[in-house]
Design an enzyme around this catalytic site. Structure first.
Site, PDB file in Angstrom:
ATOM      1  N   ASP A 146      -2.661  -0.522   0.856  1.00 25.99           N
ATOM      2  CA  ASP A 146      -1.891   0.659   0.449  1.00 25.99           C
ATOM      3  C   ASP A 146      -0.521   0.204  -0.033  1.00 25.99           C
ATOM      4  OD1 ASP A 146      -4.081   1.702   1.775  1.00 25.99           O
ATOM      5  OD2 ASP A 146      -2.963   3.322   2.741  1.00 25.99           O
ATOM      6  N   LYS A 202      -2.618   8.006  -3.328  1.00 22.46           N
ATOM      7  CA  LYS A 202      -2.331   8.523  -1.981  1.00 22.46           C
ATOM      8  C   LYS A 202      -1.022   9.292  -2.029  1.00 22.46           C
ATOM      9  CE  LYS A 202      -1.184   6.492   2.566  1.00 22.46           C
ATOM     10  NZ  LYS A 202      -1.203   5.269   3.374  1.00 22.46           N
ATOM     11  N   LYS A 252      -6.176  10.104  -1.386  1.00 20.14           N
ATOM     12  CA  LYS A 252      -5.939  10.080   0.060  1.00 20.14           C
ATOM     13  C   LYS A 252      -4.761  10.984   0.377  1.00 20.14           C
ATOM     14  CE  LYS A 252      -4.655   6.983   3.874  1.00 20.14           C
ATOM     15  NZ  LYS A 252      -4.570   5.597   4.330  1.00 20.14           N
TER      16      LYS A 252
END
Lengths: 309, 318
Positions: free
Chosen positions: B155, B218, B254
């Protein structure tokens, strides 16, 4: 005595002051919406349902919210959130907050008198007496806040070099099925002893006499009781009580107003997470209270402490 | 809602220079903020009935990246979290495992060891999470450490300062460089929507990340409020849907930060189904970044199974 504290005369309608001059020229009365009391706010039921509350003789009084199991769930969450903070307040502070509730109730006497007279089918004079008795009982319990520890706690003699203390601690979240036959005095007689020691409560008000409970909620909301310490649901007892009895995050249940035929099943569900159960014992709500109800909802914690350290 | 129609050639052309990138991103249709919030709000009111709810609770569990990103994290805590990830409810073996465990890079070896053979993936935040304020060399080294320790998913955070200043090419080349460094690991690009201010910026950042090669976009780090909101996720889901139309490649979304209740999670699933479509209702294409959400999902699952409401006393304290 009661006559000196009488409310404005002729308050036939619930809690309303007699018609003012302007009403004579066609003023539209502003009717009160009776809602639930959860987490310090007044939501309608999640289910959107309501039901009619009536006088003893069957005449329509007002619509009350009809709580659902999801309202029970929300109320328990609110109670669980509020309980540690309330229990952590000093006993003196809790006492002062409860006195403050009595002050707020005193201000709402006319409204209470109207509701109690209508719901319990009493004449005004008797209703005034009941409301006075209720406020006085609240004050009596408020006084207990900083005295329970002395009465229920002890310093125990042990055979060893230890101090040994027992102190009462609140049980946690307490579900209360309020008495069905006494809409205000009975209600206060089960709420006050539960919260004075630091418990938070989820109360199911008397099914057919719910209005005074919501007015009490208004007194609680305008005093300093933290939101969530007292949560009041109105609705069908047979629908709400089993949900509370089976709820795994409720630590105790007071079955004061549970219908007799439901009690065995409620006790069985309560056993699932070993809830403390206060069984209905035919208490006369008009009689002077004893500390029993308070003491039933505290747990004894015993501490061993080495001498000389 | 607006559909963005572009071709792969447009995207290649856009990536050519700072100017072309700006022209492309600012040429994307503006987002009607009021409309997006109203639509997300409207979808949130949809009633999910019992059978669908049971399915949704399990799906939400399978989509969760169980996350711990605290300065106070220890190997012991990560091991405990890994046990929970593999078997969320100690008393019910039928509860599915979560998708992944998300930790800081230095704790990746611990997580990899604990999760070996379980099918639960290891995700690691990298690139000087959460601020991303370090030189590119340092950020890439961070990624390299996580990947070499065995992280399956990385991430990264974008440089919000550069993005807001309009230096899009810089952000794009960051994403491309990190993607390269990732190798086979999946790359999730954190937009940190709480710092992007407008939904227009969210849409631009989403497209920018996808052009750079993101496998997932995300919402947030969880360190900035507001974190994930339904409107933001709606815009991101539209972006991945339109990107799939344009290029035939599927990018995941996400939602991370601030999702604590099963009810919220189910609302997001409705949003996914109604915006991107059923194809995205899989842990490969939609994830929740959360920690406390799992306990609430388990509590609701227990309620559906036993009929009585459960309490936090019966689940782990994470």
């Amino acid at each position: 005595m009661a006559e000196q504290r009488i409310p404005p005369s002729g308050s036939e309608a619930i809690g309303r002051i007699p018609p003012s001059g302007s009403e004579a020229v066609g003023r539209i009365p502003v009717a009160k919406t009776y809602k639930l009391f959860i987490g310090g706010t007044f939501p309608r039921s999640e289910s959107g349902r309501s039901y009619a509350a009536t006088r003893r003789n069957g005449d329509f009084l007002a619509n009350a919210a009809q709580a659902s199991r999801k309202d029970v769930r929300d109320a328990v969450v609110a109670a669980r959130k509020a309980q540690p903070g309330w229990a952590a307040a000093t006993a003196y502070n809790r006492g002062q907050v409860l006195y403050r509730v009595a002050e707020m109730m005193e201000l709402r006497r006319p409204q209470f008198v109207g509701e109690v007279a209508a719901a319990d089918g009493l004449d005004i004079e008797t209703a005034v007496h009941v409301v006075d008795e209720t406020v006085d009982r609240w004050v009596w319990y408020a006084g207990w806040a900083d005295k329970i520890a002395q009465v229920a706690g002890s310093s125990n003699p042990v055979a060893g070099p230890y101090f040994n203390f027992t102190v009462p601690e609140p049980t946690g979240v307490v579900a209360v099925i309020a008495p069905q036959d006494s809409s205000l005095l009975g209600l206060v007689s089960v709420i006050a002893p539960a919260i004075v020691s630091g418990n938070a409560v989820v109360v199911v008000a008397a099914q057919e006499r719910p209005l005074a409970a919501i007015t009490l909620a208004e007194a609680l909301a305008t005093s300093d009781v933290p939101g969530g310490v007292v949560n009041i649901l109105t609705g069908v007892t047979a629908e709400l009580a089993p949900v509370l009895a089976a709820h795994m995050d409720v630590n105790a249940i007071d079955l004061a107003g549970a219908p007799g035929e439901m009690v065995p099943a409620l006790e069985r569900s309560a056993a699932d997470n070993v809830k403390r159960v206060v069984r209905p014992d035919g208490t006369d709500w008009a009689a002077s209270p004893t500390p029993d109800r308070m003491l039933a909802l505290v747990e004894a914690k015993t501490v061993w402490h080495p001498v000389g350290i | 809602m607006t559909t963005v129609a572009v071709t792969p050639a447009d995207l290649d052309a856009a990536a050519a220079s700072d100017v072309s990138l700006r022209r492309f991103l600012h040429g994307l249709p503006g987002v009607d903020q009021v409309g997006a919030e109203a639509r997300a709000g409207m979808l949130a009111t949809r009633s999910i009935k019992r059978g669908a709810k049971l399915w949704a609770l399990d799906m939400a569990l399978r989509m969760t990246d169980l996350t711990t990103l605290e300065g106070a994290d220890t190997p012991g805590k990560v091991r405990a979290l890994c046990s929970k990830a593999m078997r969320p409810d100690a008393v019910d073996p039928e509860v599915p495992s979560v998708a992944a465990v998300c930790v800081y890079p230095d704790l990746v070896p611990t997580a990899v060891e604990s999760l070996a053979g379980s099918g639960v993936r290891v995700a690691s935040v990298a690139t000087s999470f959460p601020s991303g304020r370090a030189s590119r060399a340092v950020r890439l080294a961070d990624v390299a450490e996580a990947v070499s320790a065995g992280a399956h998913e990385v991430d990264m955070v974008i440089d919000r300062g550069a993005f807001l200043a309009g230096r899009y090419a810089q952000v794009l080349s960051d994403v491309v460089a990190v993607k390269e460094q990732c190798g086979n690991a999946h790359l999730k690009v954190i937009l940190e929507t709480g710092e992007l201010r407008t939904l227009d910026n969210v849409r631009r950042a989403a497209w920018l990340s996808m052009v750079g090669g993101a496998d997932f976009i995300k919402t947030s780090t969880g360190k900035v409020a507001p974190a994930s909101t339904p409107a933001v996720v709606l815009v991101m889901l539209e972006a991945v849907r339109d990107y799939a139309e344009a290029t035939d490649s599927l990018v995941g979304v996400k939602a991370a930060g601030g999702i604590r209740t099963a009810k919220d999670a189910i609302r997001y699933l409705v949003l996914v189904n109604e915006t991107a479509g059923q194809r995205w209702l899989t842990p490969d294409l939609f994830r929740f970044g959360a920690s406390s959400l799992v306990n609430d999902l388990l509590m609701q699952r227990t309620k559906q199974r036993t009929g009585s409401y459960s309490g936090p006393d019966y689940f782990t304290v994470d």
